[in-house]
Design an enzyme around this catalytic site. Structure first.
Site, PDB file in Angstrom:
ATOM      1  CG  ASP A 189      42.849  47.600  38.526  1.00  0.00           C
ATOM      2  OD1 ASP A 189      41.685  47.610  38.102  1.00  0.00           O
ATOM      3  OD2 ASP A 189      43.519  46.554  38.681  1.00  0.00           O
ATOM      4  CG  MET A 213      41.757  37.987  41.465  1.00  0.00           C
ATOM      5  SD  MET A 213      40.136  38.589  41.945  1.00  0.00           S
ATOM      6  CE  MET A 213      40.095  40.133  40.993  1.00  0.00           C
ATOM      7  N   GLY A 267      33.363  45.923  39.783  1.00  0.00           N
ATOM      8  CA  GLY A 267      32.103  46.588  40.084  1.00  0.00           C
ATOM      9  C   GLY A 267      32.015  47.272  41.437  1.00  0.00           C
ATOM     10  CG  HIS A 297      43.972  45.068  33.860  1.00  0.00           C
ATOM     11  ND1 HIS A 297      45.165  45.598  34.296  1.00  0.00           N
ATOM     12  CD2 HIS A 297      43.329  44.632  34.970  1.00  0.00           C
ATOM     13  CE1 HIS A 297      45.235  45.492  35.619  1.00  0.00           C
ATOM     14  NE2 HIS A 297      44.132  44.906  36.058  1.00  0.00           N
ATOM     15  CG  HIS A 350      46.434  43.444  38.800  1.00  0.00           C
ATOM     16  ND1 HIS A 350      45.277  44.107  39.154  1.00  0.00           N
ATOM     17  CD2 HIS A 350      47.221  43.476  39.896  1.00  0.00           C
ATOM     18  CE1 HIS A 350      45.351  44.514  40.404  1.00  0.00           C
ATOM     19  NE2 HIS A 350      46.526  44.141  40.883  1.00  0.00           N
ATOM     20  CG  ASP A 391      41.989  42.081  37.156  1.00  0.00           C
ATOM     21  OD1 ASP A 391      42.995  42.684  37.585  1.00  0.00           O
ATOM     22  OD2 ASP A 391      41.013  42.660  36.653  1.00  0.00           O
TER      23      ASP A 391
HETATM   24  C1  DX5 Z   1      40.001  44.462  41.093  1.00  0.00           C
HETATM   25  C2  DX5 Z   1      40.665  44.258  39.747  1.00  0.00           C
HETATM   26  C3  DX5 Z   1      40.242  45.268  38.760  1.00  0.00           C
HETATM   27  C4  DX5 Z   1      38.781  45.179  38.436  1.00  0.00           C
HETATM   28  C5  DX5 Z   1      38.299  46.462  37.880  1.00  0.00           C
HETATM   29  O1  DX5 Z   1      40.435  43.511  41.987  1.00  0.00           O
HETATM   30  O2  DX5 Z   1      42.063  44.327  39.885  1.00  0.00           O
HETATM   31  O3  DX5 Z   1      41.021  45.188  37.583  1.00  0.00           O
HETATM   32  O4  DX5 Z   1      38.488  44.198  37.527  1.00  0.00           O
HETATM   33  O5  DX5 Z   1      36.922  46.320  37.679  1.00  0.00           O
HETATM   34  P1  DX5 Z   1      35.951  47.580  37.728  1.00  0.00           P
HETATM   35  O6  DX5 Z   1      36.374  48.496  36.633  1.00  0.00           O
HETATM   36  O7  DX5 Z   1      34.610  46.965  37.515  1.00  0.00           O
HETATM   37  O8  DX5 Z   1      36.126  48.203  39.080  1.00  0.00           O
HETATM   38 ZN    ZN Z   2      43.377  44.631  38.011  1.00  0.00          ZN
END
Ligand code: DX5
Ligand code: ZN
Length: 234
Positions: free
Chosen positions: A177, A42, A150, A38, A71, A40
């Protein structure tokens, strides 16, 4: 992509990996049993954090043998779809909140030949995807407000149950997620989720050089989730 199935899949989020060594981290989690990776993305605008873009996705692509699950926590989405498709994403997920035209966005993702996902923030209801259900391969239910790893888990059981009923027999994954651990995974699997994203809970206590901890963490989440499925004996 593998054929569709509803078995529990663990998708480590590289948001919790060593940013200086993504290739090795991807190889390590896959060797330790990850089903998907996965990724991420941003933009510091849709969410209050910045990670990386399509070039980074392209760089890690050769190190991902399973499924590269991208994502997008960005707005706008549409100008970047082609770049993420070119970067080798298998699944491209956009947020329903990212703009006024999620339908167009999903059409554009599908037009690239990639699988399309739609993500819902915790404050967004299941009904927002009712008219999109036949255009998606995955619905991502956020169990944190997106932006950071986290964070504490926000229970979305009712939303997941509603989505599971809405999906029926369609080949649409429900992905969860945020805040997934061996404690929270069973609730979501029981409610109907099949893809569990986990960042901190996978990458804690291990490293690419010493990855056994990743395997322990992945197995702990998977077995907790599988034990919670209907028909399983705890
Ligand atoms: C949050 C992300 C998640 C995140 C999950 O914005 O989309 O994918 O990395 O991380 P944990 O498992 O640490 O909550
Ligand atoms: Zn994510």
């Amino acid at each position: 992509m593998m054929p569709f199935d509803r078995s529990v899949k663990i998708a480590p989020s590289i948001l919790a990996a060593d940013f200086a060594d993504f290739g090795a981290e991807c190889r390590a989690v896959e060797a330790q049993g990850a089903d998907w990776v996965h990724v991420d993305v941003m933009d510091g605008h849709f969410v209050p954090n910045i990670t990386f873009g399509p070039q980074m996705c392209a760089a890690i692509r050769p190190h991902v043998r399973t499924v590269m699950d991208v994502h997008l926590m960005i707005s706008p989405v549409d100008p970047y779809i082609e770049a993420f498709a070119q970067a080798g994403a298998d699944i491209i997920t956009a947020h329903v909140e990212a703009g006024p035209h999620i339908h167009r966005t999903l059409q554009a993702i599908r037009a690239t030949g990639k699988k399309a996902g739609v993500a819902l923030n915790p404050g967004t209801g299941a009904e927002t995807v009712e008219n999109l259900i036949d255009m998606v391969d995955l619905i991502c239910v956020m169990t944190v407000n997106p932006g950071f790893g986290g964070q504490g888990f926000i229970d979305m059981t009712t939303k997941v149950q509603r989505l599971r009923a809405m999906i029926g027999d369609r080949p649409v994954h429900i992905e969860i997620d945020g805040g997934i651990t061996p404690q929270t995974a069973p609730l979501m699997a029981r409610a109907g989720a099949d893809v569990l994203v986990a960042g901190s809970a996978v990458f804690k206590g291990g490293s690419a050089a010493n990855p056994a901890g990743y395997g322990d963490n992945i197995r702990a989440i998977r077995s907790a989730a599988e034990t919670a499925l209907p028909g399983r004996v705890a």
